[in-house]
Enzyme design. Structure first.
Site, PDB file in Angstrom:
ATOM      1  N   LYS A 146       0.158  -5.180   0.249  1.00 23.33           N
ATOM      2  CA  LYS A 146       0.495  -4.375  -0.458  1.00 23.33           C
ATOM      3  C   LYS A 146       2.684  -4.765  -1.651  1.00 23.33           C
ATOM      4  O   LYS A 146       2.879  -3.889  -1.043  1.00 23.33           O
ATOM      5  CB  LYS A 146       0.649  -2.499  -0.733  1.00 23.33           C
ATOM      6  N   ARG A 201      -0.755   0.894 -14.965  1.00 27.25           N
ATOM      7  CA  ARG A 201      -1.806   0.995 -14.273  1.00 27.25           C
ATOM      8  C   ARG A 201      -2.286   2.186 -15.507  1.00 27.25           C
ATOM      9  O   ARG A 201      -3.120   3.215 -14.882  1.00 27.25           O
ATOM     10  CB  ARG A 201      -0.872   1.529 -13.637  1.00 27.25           C
ATOM     11  N   PHE A 209      -5.227  -9.292  -7.341  1.00 26.04           N
ATOM     12  CA  PHE A 209      -6.248  -9.181  -6.055  1.00 26.04           C
ATOM     13  C   PHE A 209      -7.250  -8.680  -6.556  1.00 26.04           C
ATOM     14  O   PHE A 209      -8.226  -7.111  -6.068  1.00 26.04           O
ATOM     15  CB  PHE A 209      -5.176  -7.710  -5.371  1.00 26.04           C
ATOM     16  N   GLU A 240      -0.515  -6.899  -9.352  1.00 30.27           N
ATOM     17  CA  GLU A 240       0.951  -6.657  -9.340  1.00 30.27           C
ATOM     18  C   GLU A 240       1.933  -8.049 -10.089  1.00 30.27           C
ATOM     19  O   GLU A 240       1.347  -8.993  -8.877  1.00 30.27           O
ATOM     20  CB  GLU A 240       0.830  -6.454  -8.248  1.00 30.27           C
ATOM     21  N   ARG A 287      -9.698   7.676  -7.108  1.00 25.10           N
ATOM     22  CA  ARG A 287      -8.902   7.511  -5.906  1.00 25.10           C
ATOM     23  C   ARG A 287     -10.238   7.655  -4.278  1.00 25.10           C
ATOM     24  O   ARG A 287     -10.931   8.669  -4.267  1.00 25.10           O
ATOM     25  CB  ARG A 287      -7.901   8.122  -5.171  1.00 25.10           C
ATOM     26  N   LYS A 308      -4.396   2.652   2.058  1.00 21.80           N
ATOM     27  CA  LYS A 308      -3.428   2.591   1.755  1.00 21.80           C
ATOM     28  C   LYS A 308      -2.354   2.299   3.415  1.00 21.80           C
ATOM     29  O   LYS A 308      -2.969   3.554   3.691  1.00 21.80           O
ATOM     30  CB  LYS A 308      -2.627   2.359   0.806  1.00 21.80           C
ATOM     31  N   ARG A 366       1.660  -2.653 -11.563  1.00 17.94           N
ATOM     32  CA  ARG A 366      -0.147  -2.970 -11.794  1.00 17.94           C
ATOM     33  C   ARG A 366      -0.082  -3.991 -12.586  1.00 17.94           C
ATOM     34  O   ARG A 366       0.304  -3.009 -14.210  1.00 17.94           O
ATOM     35  CB  ARG A 366      -0.994  -1.894 -11.107  1.00 17.94           C
TER      36      ARG A 366
HETATM   37  P1  ATP Z   1       1.738   3.842  -4.795  1.00 18.64           P
HETATM   38  O1  ATP Z   1       2.596   4.600  -5.448  1.00 18.64           O
HETATM   39  O2  ATP Z   1       1.404   3.806  -3.605  1.00 18.64           O
HETATM   40  O3  ATP Z   1       1.221   2.740  -5.583  1.00 18.64           O
HETATM   41  P2  ATP Z   1      -0.260   4.461  -6.690  1.00 18.64           P
HETATM   42  O4  ATP Z   1      -1.039   5.543  -6.832  1.00 18.64           O
HETATM   43  O5  ATP Z   1       0.808   3.775  -7.632  1.00 18.64           O
HETATM   44  O6  ATP Z   1       0.340   4.835  -5.594  1.00 18.64           O
HETATM   45  P3  ATP Z   1      -2.834   4.124  -4.923  1.00 18.64           P
HETATM   46  O7  ATP Z   1      -4.028   3.680  -5.393  1.00 18.64           O
HETATM   47  O8  ATP Z   1      -1.794   4.512  -4.023  1.00 18.64           O
HETATM   48  O9  ATP Z   1      -1.719   3.744  -6.412  1.00 18.64           O
HETATM   49  O10 ATP Z   1      -2.544   2.209  -4.583  1.00 18.64           O
HETATM   50  C1  ATP Z   1      -2.637   0.733  -4.518  1.00 18.64           C
HETATM   51  C2  ATP Z   1      -1.790   0.647  -5.505  1.00 18.64           C
HETATM   52  O11 ATP Z   1      -1.127  -0.354  -4.750  1.00 18.64           O
HETATM   53  C3  ATP Z   1      -2.137   0.351  -7.205  1.00 18.64           C
HETATM   54  O12 ATP Z   1      -1.753   0.904  -7.890  1.00 18.64           O
HETATM   55  C4  ATP Z   1      -1.155  -1.162  -7.207  1.00 18.64           C
HETATM   56  O13 ATP Z   1       0.033  -1.093  -8.167  1.00 18.64           O
HETATM   57  C5  ATP Z   1      -0.585  -1.263  -5.805  1.00 18.64           C
HETATM   58  N1  ATP Z   1      -0.987  -2.883  -4.410  1.00 18.64           N
HETATM   59  C6  ATP Z   1      -0.434  -4.033  -4.546  1.00 18.64           C
HETATM   60  N2  ATP Z   1      -0.693  -4.750  -3.406  1.00 18.64           N
HETATM   61  C7  ATP Z   1      -2.180  -5.093  -3.963  1.00 18.64           C
HETATM   62  C8  ATP Z   1      -3.503  -4.951  -3.402  1.00 18.64           C
HETATM   63  N3  ATP Z   1      -3.081  -6.552  -3.239  1.00 18.64           N
HETATM   64  N4  ATP Z   1      -4.214  -4.219  -3.287  1.00 18.64           N
HETATM   65  C9  ATP Z   1      -4.279  -3.048  -4.592  1.00 18.64           C
HETATM   66  N5  ATP Z   1      -3.224  -2.771  -4.983  1.00 18.64           N
HETATM   67  C10 ATP Z   1      -2.348  -3.040  -4.736  1.00 18.64           C
END
Ligand code: ATP
Length: 587
Positions: free
Chosen positions: A252, A272, A342, A302, A419, A425, A257
């Protein structure tokens, strides 16, 4: 279609606070709208003329609106300002003043929706030196032909104050009822919205082609797909359990994003929140052009700040420097980025969003020409909790936030806009922010690349362990050195170079050059995290893990006054970790 129909509907919608009533009113309006302009009507009800991702706003400042109203109503600007003070709403003021004027003038050309839309469109697109005047005349022209009620809503629309409170979900409900065949068809319409972010196009397809048309709705390039999001769990066992015993676990990465859309040579990057952020990342745009083999594609990545010399990832905060309008070239040089890809959502005409993740991931790997700055997210496929845990620690060690564990099941589709449990995660629960500097012993070094060829790219640093009289590695530091420091480092360290790791140094990392533990330097890190690689505090906080200082920076102080045994001790590092430990509660 007369704009008056819309204005009447707005008035009724505004008067209700009940969502169901609002939906019914919207259903009536959409049914009364000719299909070929239903997209425009949908945008207008939300106070827009395009979907958000287009990034085009009508953008009329209040001052300009007052000028246009002055011209259309024959009142002075100060009179209008005076009225505005009591009404507090430019819409109300316009309604009142246009009404007074209408009592004396009789000629009026009824406004059509098309004309209003086209005029607003011209206003949004007006640019250059004459833009302000052009906008003013266009608006005054509309107001001159508007009824008082129409003037009210036009004014609110152009100044960004329409706020009817119609949520996207209400529009989807209304479309399902008006054209889908009933509220229960909403899930299909919603999916279309989730893969296009364009309520207007969705409305048009369902109005013109019905439910069957919407079921065939496809992803297209330059319409961003609403992002799929992950749920969260806190142990590898739970994660494997939830994902059917086996998963693809990926790093991660801690960056921004990006959804990259490519059509031939044209590339747009969406954030995002689905805003066009191509201007912030001209380098990432170039990387996509160069490393994506497909002519047309939508891929997710990312975007991570990097130290290109050491190949290390930099803190997410450095990307903030990219959020500027001017001198982006400078920011680009000071804060370069790499892309870790990703997902593949569309490649060469094929919508992949309903394919299972293993298929999408394969396609991603085929579509990308990997290079130094463009890679697919590092991954393993595993059914073993221990293996998952050590991959997690490795990810943190390498500057990531943890892992995203992804389902490999048949139904592991891309859940746009949701979600869900197909992605889970696994983040480090704890991190400890550092405020104090530490004094560490230089025990090894790594050869530099690029600009740093011939000197060191980074130093391997250790804390002192007085119980065993050993030095335990805690970080690799390549930041904070001036060119002068870099030039003199090899010379300065020459007398301490040894052929092997020093017997008092505990390190699982293989340095390019080893030193006897003599030189102490002062370092400030961003945080202390768990680490499977560094030996400092190994097994003392968590089994199989030591502690590492992340994002260390040399402060410029060589602690020549300190011997290696005076360096910060392992115990102090553990205390710092514990004292500043902060449970991260947000998900
Ligand atoms: P967070 O603050 O934990 O990033 P979030 O609500 O933005 O939370 P989540 O769906 O909880 O997003 O976590 C996925 C996020 O992690 C994605 O939005 C992306 O930006 C990031 N990310 C990093 N590496 C990866 C990966 N290999 N696959 C998917 N998402 C990834």
């Amino acid at each position: 279609m007369q704009y008056a129909i819309i204005a009447d509907a707005y008035e009724k919608i505004e008067a209700t606070t009940k969502r169901l009533e609002m939906t019914d009113l919207l259903v009536d309006l959409l049914k009364n709208t000719p299909k070929e302009i239903i997209d425009k009507v949908v945008y207008l009800t939300q106070g827009k003329i395009y979907p958000d991702f287009v990034g085009l706003e009508i953008g009329v400042a209040e001052k300009l609106a007052i000028k246009a109203l002055a011209r259309a109503s024959g009142r002075s600007e100060s009179e209008i300002e005076e009225d505005l003070k009591t009404s507090g709403d430019i819409g109300e003021t316009a309604q009142k003043l246009i009404a007074k004027k209408k009592q004396v003038t009789f000629f009026q050309q009824p406004l059509t929706v098309q004309r209003v839309y086209e005029t607003l469109d011209k206003m949004a697109k007006a640019s250059g030196s004459g833009a302000v005047d052009a906008k003013m005349s266009l608006l005054a022209g509309l107001l001159a032909d508007a009824t008082p009620k129409e003037a009210k809503y036009i004014m609110r629309t152009v100044t960004g104050n329409l706020r009817l409170g119609i949520a996207d979900m209400t529009v989807l409900d209304a479309l399902a009822i008006a054209y889908g065949g009933g509220k229960e068809t909403r899930e299909h319409i919603e999916r279309a919205y989730n893969i296009s972010s364009d309520l207007g196009r969705v409305a048009r397809v369902v109005a013109e082609k019905g439910l069957e048309g919407i079921k065939k709705f496809q992803v297209i390039v330059f319409e961003p797909i609403r992002p799929m999001l992950a749920e969260r769990l806190s142990s590898p066992e739970e994660i494997l359990d939830k994902l059917g015993g086996k998963c693809i676990a990926e790093y991660k990465y801690d960056g921004e994003r990006i959804q990259a859309h490519k059509k031939g040579d044209e590339v747009i990057l969406y954030s995002r929140r689905l805003e066009n952020i191509s201007n912030q990342y001209p380098d990432a745009v170039e990387l996509i052009k160069k490393h994506v083999k497909a002519k047309d594609a939508i891929l997710e990545a990312e975007c991570v700040a990097m130290d290109l010399e050491t190949g290390e990832m930099r803190p997410f905060q450095e990307l903030m420097h990219r959020r500027r309008k001017y001198e982006i070239e400078k920011a680009m040089e000071a804060y370069p980025v790499s892309l870790f890809m990703f997902d593949a959502l569309y490649v060469e005409g094929k919508d992949l969003t309903l394919e299972p993740y293993p298929v999408r991931r394969k396609m991603l790997e085929k579509t990308i020409l990997e290079g130094e700055r463009v890679k697919t997210a590092k991954h393993i496929i595993t059914n073993n909790a221990k293996e998952l845990e050590s991959f997690f620690l490795e990810a943190i060690e390498n500057g990531c936030e943890g892992l995203v564990c992804k389902s490999m099941a048949e139904d592991s589709v891309y859940q746009a806009g949701a979600r869900g449990w197909l992605w889970i995660k696994y983040k480090r629960d704890y991190k400890s922010e550092m405020t104090d500097t530490v004094d560490l012993v230089v025990v090894g070094a790594f050869h530099g690349r690029g600009k740093r060829a011939g000197t060191y790219g980074a130093l391997l640093l250790a804390a002192y362990n007085p119980e065993n009289d050993t030095f335990e590695t805690v970080t690799k530091c390549g930041t904070g050195f001036t060119d002068e420091d870099l030039a003199k480092l090899p010379e300065m360290m020459k007398k301490h170079v040894i052929q092997h790791k020093h017997p008092r140094v505990n390190s699982t990392i293989e340095a390019d050059v080893w030193f006897e533990p003599k030189v102490v330097i002062e370092v400030l890190g961003a945080e202390i995290t768990l680490s499977p690689i560094h030996t400092c505090a190994m097994d003392k906080i968590r089994k199989g893990s030591g502690l590492a200082i992340r994002f260390p920076r040399f402060t410029g102080n060589y602690r020549l006054d300190k011997s290696a045994e005076d360096a910060t001790t392992e115990k102090e590092i553990i205390e710092m970790y514990k004292a500043q430990l902060k449970k991260i509660t947000e998900s």
